[in-house]
Enzyme design. Structure first.
Site, mmCIF file in Angstrom:
data_model
loop_
_atom_site.group_PDB
_atom_site.id
_atom_site.type_symbol
_atom_site.label_atom_id
_atom_site.label_comp_id
_atom_site.label_asym_id
_atom_site.label_seq_id
_atom_site.Cartn_x
_atom_site.Cartn_y
_atom_site.Cartn_z
ATOM 1 N N ASP A 106 -4.123 0.188 9.411
ATOM 2 C CA ASP A 106 -4.038 -0.010 7.956
ATOM 3 C C ASP A 106 -4.699 -1.308 7.502
ATOM 4 O O ASP A 106 -4.846 -1.535 6.298
ATOM 5 C CB ASP A 106 -2.563 -0.126 7.526
ATOM 6 C CG ASP A 106 -1.887 1.224 7.403
ATOM 7 O OD1 ASP A 106 -2.599 2.233 7.296
ATOM 8 O OD2 ASP A 106 -0.645 1.245 7.389
ATOM 9 N N LYS A 147 0.852 -1.199 0.000
ATOM 10 C CA LYS A 147 0.000 0.000 0.000
ATOM 11 C C LYS A 147 0.879 1.237 0.000
ATOM 12 O O LYS A 147 1.923 1.255 0.676
ATOM 13 C CB LYS A 147 -0.853 -0.025 1.266
ATOM 14 C CG LYS A 147 -1.660 1.181 1.551
ATOM 15 C CD LYS A 147 -1.523 1.643 2.994
ATOM 16 C CE LYS A 147 -0.271 2.449 3.238
ATOM 17 N NZ LYS A 147 -0.118 2.975 4.593
HETATM 18 P P1 ATP Z 1 3.314 0.436 8.039
HETATM 19 O O1 ATP Z 1 3.406 1.193 6.741
HETATM 20 O O2 ATP Z 1 1.976 -0.281 8.248
HETATM 21 O O3 ATP Z 1 3.770 1.172 9.237
HETATM 22 P P2 ATP Z 1 5.728 -0.824 7.292
HETATM 23 O O4 ATP Z 1 5.598 -1.216 5.852
HETATM 24 O O5 ATP Z 1 6.466 0.434 7.567
HETATM 25 O O6 ATP Z 1 4.288 -0.786 7.913
HETATM 26 P P3 ATP Z 1 6.251 -3.519 8.043
HETATM 27 O O7 ATP Z 1 6.931 -4.058 6.837
HETATM 28 O O8 ATP Z 1 4.842 -3.895 8.259
HETATM 29 O O9 ATP Z 1 6.401 -1.940 8.099
HETATM 30 O O10 ATP Z 1 7.157 -3.916 9.297
HETATM 31 C C1 ATP Z 1 7.303 -3.131 10.444
HETATM 32 C C2 ATP Z 1 7.920 -3.997 11.543
HETATM 33 O O11 ATP Z 1 6.937 -4.955 11.930
HETATM 34 C C3 ATP Z 1 9.124 -4.789 11.059
HETATM 35 O O12 ATP Z 1 10.283 -4.206 11.578
HETATM 36 C C4 ATP Z 1 8.915 -6.207 11.571
HETATM 37 O O13 ATP Z 1 9.843 -6.539 12.572
HETATM 38 C C5 ATP Z 1 7.528 -6.227 12.191
HETATM 39 N N1 ATP Z 1 6.633 -7.242 11.587
HETATM 40 C C6 ATP Z 1 5.756 -7.977 12.263
HETATM 41 N N2 ATP Z 1 5.056 -8.781 11.440
HETATM 42 C C7 ATP Z 1 5.516 -8.554 10.205
HETATM 43 C C8 ATP Z 1 5.199 -9.095 8.927
HETATM 44 N N3 ATP Z 1 4.276 -10.060 8.769
HETATM 45 N N4 ATP Z 1 5.835 -8.600 7.842
HETATM 46 C C9 ATP Z 1 6.756 -7.610 8.006
HETATM 47 N N5 ATP Z 1 7.126 -7.111 9.188
HETATM 48 C C10 ATP Z 1 6.515 -7.545 10.280
#
Ligand code: ATP
Length: 315
Positions: free
Chosen positions: A141, A11
């Site tokens: 989200d 997203k």
């Molecule tokens: P958002 O934009 O929703 O804040 P993001 O894309 O910045 O998310 P994610 O890739 O969802 O971040 O990961 C954030 C943290 O969550 C990572 O550092 C990881 O340790 C933890 N995490 C927990 N579950 C997951 C998962 N299924 N996939 C990725 N990261 C995960």
């Protein structure tokens, strides 16, 4: 029992405005969210025991209870204890294609896929609104990740209004693999620096929230005017992430020197995206920025905007 392979798209935010504080400690947000075709694959099947197992091919993703996909499965077990007792636990295998901690809601998408997958393997027959309600308990989200497409998101991001889908816009995502930004840090820093300007009056919050429906960006989306869309994309969090991570600001500057519709940081970053009219143009821009910055840590993905949330893939 059947197993499912689910496609869980990334997203981006086409806009992200922070307008106030909420009594629950979150921020009042006004956003336009958009799915892209870059996606993780989440396989889900029944386990022989009552346990929830997580496997993931990415070393930075935890395989324990802190994984959002685990928490989604746990929520389903708690919400439907009799069905859980009957069917047992689940095995969840995550193939990560979306970069981690990138502002692309990768973890949220994985959790959304688990809600949809368990609904299927347990034959629960939950409707979209029922899945959204469960998703909102896990993270702001996650309701959007269930349905995807293009949507206005308000409240803490969980209140959704679908708008015209955007098709045929190409996107380049770019992220340094040695930089990650904590989403809580970004929002807390924003509060520290800009909290004085937050709207305090609930009536004003409501009218500010309602105004997004007639905003220039929503009109441009309705008219599929990609040039206007490119000019109007906006993200408040750039104001706190760019000073702390100058490389991310430079990345956006590099994209803005190219023939793109628009460029912006996604969510809390550090991914920067640029929108293009065609695949050829996106590939040319990617090559140009790669040459300009010339850093082996900088990774690129060329993909398209998508109309889809969680989809069933090939098992
Ligand atoms: P958002 O934009 O929703 O804040 P993001 O894309 O910045 O998310 P994610 O890739 O969802 O971040 O990961 C954030 C943290 O969550 C990572 O550092 C990881 O340790 C933890 N995490 C927990 N579950 C997951 C998962 N299924 N996939 C990725 N990261 C995960």
């Amino acid at each position: 029992m059947q197993s499912y392979s689910l496609i869980a798209p990334a997203k981006i935010n086409l806009s992200l405005e922070i307008i106030g504080d909420r009594p629950d400690g979150f921020h009042e947000l006004v956003m336009i969210l958009q799915s892209v075709e870059l996606a993780d694959i989440v396989e889900i099947q029944a386990s022989d025991t009552q346990e929830i197992y997580i496997h993931c091919d990415h070393r930075e993703v935890p395989c324990d209870r802190t994984n959002l996909a685990y928490r989604a499965a746990e929520l389903m077990c708690q919400t439907f204890p009799e069905v859980y007792a009957n069917y047992g636990g689940v095995v969840i295998k995550i193939k990560k294609n979306i970069p981690v901690a990138a502002g692309l809601a990768g973890g949220s998408g994985n959790a959304a896929a688990v809600l949809v997958g368990i609904n299927l393997i347990w034959n629960l027959g939950l409707t979209r609104p029922e899945l959204h309600d469960l998703a909102a308990k896990l993270g702001s989200d996650i309701p959007f990740c269930v349905s995807g497409g293009t949507a206005i998101a308000t409240g803490r991001g969980e209140k959704l209004d679908s708008i015209e889908d955007l098709a045929d816009i190409w996107i380049i995502l770019a992220k340094y693999d040695n930089i990650s930004v904590s989403t809580p840090w970004a929002y807390q820093t924003y509060r520290q620096q800009y909290g004085d300007s937050y709207i305090k009056d609930p009536t004003q919050i409501n009218s500010r929230t309602a105004a997004i429906h007639s905003s220039p960006l929503v009109k441009a989306i309705a008219h599929k005017d990609s040039t206007e869309i490119g000019k109007l994309i906006y993200n408040d969090l750039e104001k706190v992430v760019f000073p702390e991570y100058p490389q991310v600001a430079e990345l956006k500057s590099a994209f803005s020197t190219q023939d793109v519709l628009g460029t912006m940081m996604s969510g809390s970053g550090p991914t920067v995206f640029a929108l293009c009219d065609s695949e050829n143009s996106a590939i040319a821009v990617k090559q140009a920025v790669k040459t300009l910055i010339n850093d082996p840590h900088l990774k690129f993905w060329v993909t398209k905007l998508s109309n889809n949330g969680i989809q069933i893939g090939d098992s």
